[in-house]
Design an enzyme around this catalytic site. Structure first.
Site, PDB file in Angstrom:
ATOM      1  CG  HIS A   9     -13.372  -0.100   6.971  1.00 49.97           C
ATOM      2  ND1 HIS A   9     -12.307   0.334   7.711  1.00 49.97           N
ATOM      3  CD2 HIS A   9     -13.340  -1.451   7.043  1.00 49.97           C
ATOM      4  CE1 HIS A   9     -11.647  -0.700   8.201  1.00 49.97           C
ATOM      5  NE2 HIS A   9     -12.254  -1.800   7.808  1.00 49.97           N
ATOM      6  CE  LYS A  59     -31.877  19.817   2.230  1.00 53.53           C
ATOM      7  NZ  LYS A  59     -30.684  18.997   2.166  1.00 53.53           N
TER       8      LYS A  59
END
Ligand code: ARG
Length: 457
Positions: A153, A281
């Site tokens: 999960h 980035k």
């Protein structure tokens, strides 16, 4: 080429919808190979003189050289690759060129060409997957015992090794290679050449010889099936879609791992992209594109399946739309496999970050429960309950790990718990203990790596 029975020319839109040359010119190699095999067979059967066959063979070789050199002019008036090459052949060698189409049709011709193209593309795809597997194996060996969180999960479940995680993909991709090879076997089994338009031919041709010359296992035994079957392409696209789906799962993990929030790994500069506005980035564009390419290839499979659905025998022009789907799917796959291999080969992992994360989220709680079962003979369900209570206690005290809980707290819940139980809570102990066959323990991971080295992908 087929204008004999018509007085008027096709309208522009008719020509535009009908012409496939912009797409199917990629079949030229296969088309020339098929024509050479066909002409040689016709000559061997006495259906073509040796002289004409000689001219055809030489003419086709020259056309191949022209196309290779970019000196061939493909024409839309000539519809497709088959008519383009045939027309050029006749232009070059005259009368003999017009004899080549004896005992064949474009229907068996295109079915043969397309199988040859797909067969080669599948071999290339197998090699591409193999390169990704080798990159994964290299990294798995270097990081056989590096701890990381194992997720269910997407939540910390139990600590695992990075080597183990990477080998999971090697296994997955091995099944993909088997599927791609299987699709290749299907593709290269039946040679359609000589099925002619749909019913076979009245000429005494030798279909076994053309099948063998083109590396098929046998001539397709039914001429209707030969010209209308495209399940080989469906199988190829299905195998590609599954393999690319697997690459997309790995791509997704790369996106997660390289995010500043996880920071488990860093892509090399060569496989990162910058932002035009945010200087900090390092984006994983290739991984993201692989996720998207998987969607496209699955859609291409679906499109071809829809074209084939309820299509009556034998040939119908719907089948012309198969090529663009396959070409695009294989292009997307080849690029994706190359990008994935490149990213994996050059990826740098952050051992400290991964180890810290491996111990977070009470990831070794199962190890304590197992200790209660093994050493105190407590039934697993009860052990699970006791451990759950301890996790709740640690959380209430604001402690990040069960190992930070003092022994007194353990004993308040179960008095027989000793220091030995707390020792099972370490990440490395936890990992080393999972030594069942196929488990995450470094000893098992190294065993699997050794097995892969015996039969490398
Ligand atoms: N370009 C055609 C295709 O790709 C070749 C076969 C044409 N056959 C025909 N009967 N019009 O399917």
């Amino acid at each position: 080429m087929w204008g004999g029975r018509f007085a008027d020319k096709p309208t522009d839109a008719m020509q535009a919808i009908n012409a496939s040359i912009d797409i199917d010119q990629r079949l030229w190699r296969a088309d020339i190979a098929g024509s050479k095999a066909h002409a040689a067979m016709l000559a061997a059967q006495g259906l073509l003189t040796a002289e004409d066959d000689g001219k055809i063979q030489a003419g086709l070789d020259q056309i191949a050289a022209e196309i290779e050199a970019g000196a061939f002019t493909f024409s839309r008036e000539l519809e497709d690759i088959h008519l383009n090459i045939e027309a050029r052949l006749t232009e070059r060698i005259g009368e003999a060129g017009k004899r080549l189409h004896t005992a064949r049709s474009r229907n068996d011709q295109v079915a043969t060409d397309f199988r040859l193209w797909i067969g080669e593309a599948l071999a290339r795809a197998v090699a591409g997957v193999g390169r990704v597997q080798r990159a994964l194996l290299m990294q798995a060996e270097v990081h056989a015992d590096w701890a990381m969180p194992g997720f269910t999960h997407l939540q910390s479940a139990q600590p695992i090794t990075l080597g183990h995680h990477l080998l999971a993909y090697v296994e997955m991709l091995e099944r993909d290679r088997a599927r791609l090879r299987g699709a290749r076997d299907t593709t290269m089994r039946d040679c359609p050449l000589g099925a002619a338009a749909l019913a076979g031919t009245g000429f005494p041709i030798d279909r076994s010889s053309t099948a063998a010359a083109l590396n098929f296992s046998r001539p397709a035994p039914n001429s209707l099936d030969a010209v209308s079957a495209r399940d080989f392409a469906l199988e190829a696209l299905a195998a590609l879609a599954i393999a690319l789906t697997h690459l997309s799962r790995l791509a997704e993990e790369i996106v997660l791992w390289t995010s500043p929030q996880f920071a488990f790994a860093r892509l090399s500069d060569a496989w990162s992209t910058g932002s035009s506005i945010m200087p900090q980035k390092r984006n994983p564009d290739a991984a993201e594109l692989i996720r998207a390419k998987a969607a496209r290839v699955t859609a291409h499979f679906s499109a071809l399946a829809s074209i084939m659905k309820a299509l009556p025998l034998a040939y119908a022009k719907d089948l012309q739309e198969d090529k663009a789907l396959a070409f695009e799917a294989f292009d997307a796959f080849d690029l994706s496999a190359a990008a994935m291999a490149g990213m994996i080969e050059t990826m740098i992992f952050d051992g400290a970050r991964m180890a810290a994360a491996a111990g977070a989220g009470f990831s070794t709680a199962t190890d304590l429960a197992d200790w209660l079962v093994r050493d105190l003979k407590i039934p697993f369900r009860d052990a699970h309950h006791i451990t759950g209570a301890l996790v709740r206690r640690a959380e209430a005290l604001g402690l990040p790990s069960l190992a930070d809980l003092p022994l007194g707290e353990f004993q308040a819940v179960e008095p027989r718990i000793t220091e030995a139980a707390r020792a099972t809570l370490g990440v490395d102990q936890s990992i080393a203990s999972r030594a069942s066959y196929g488990g995450t323990a470094p000893v098992r991971v190294r065993e699997q790596i050794a097995r892969w080295k015996e039969t490398p992908p």
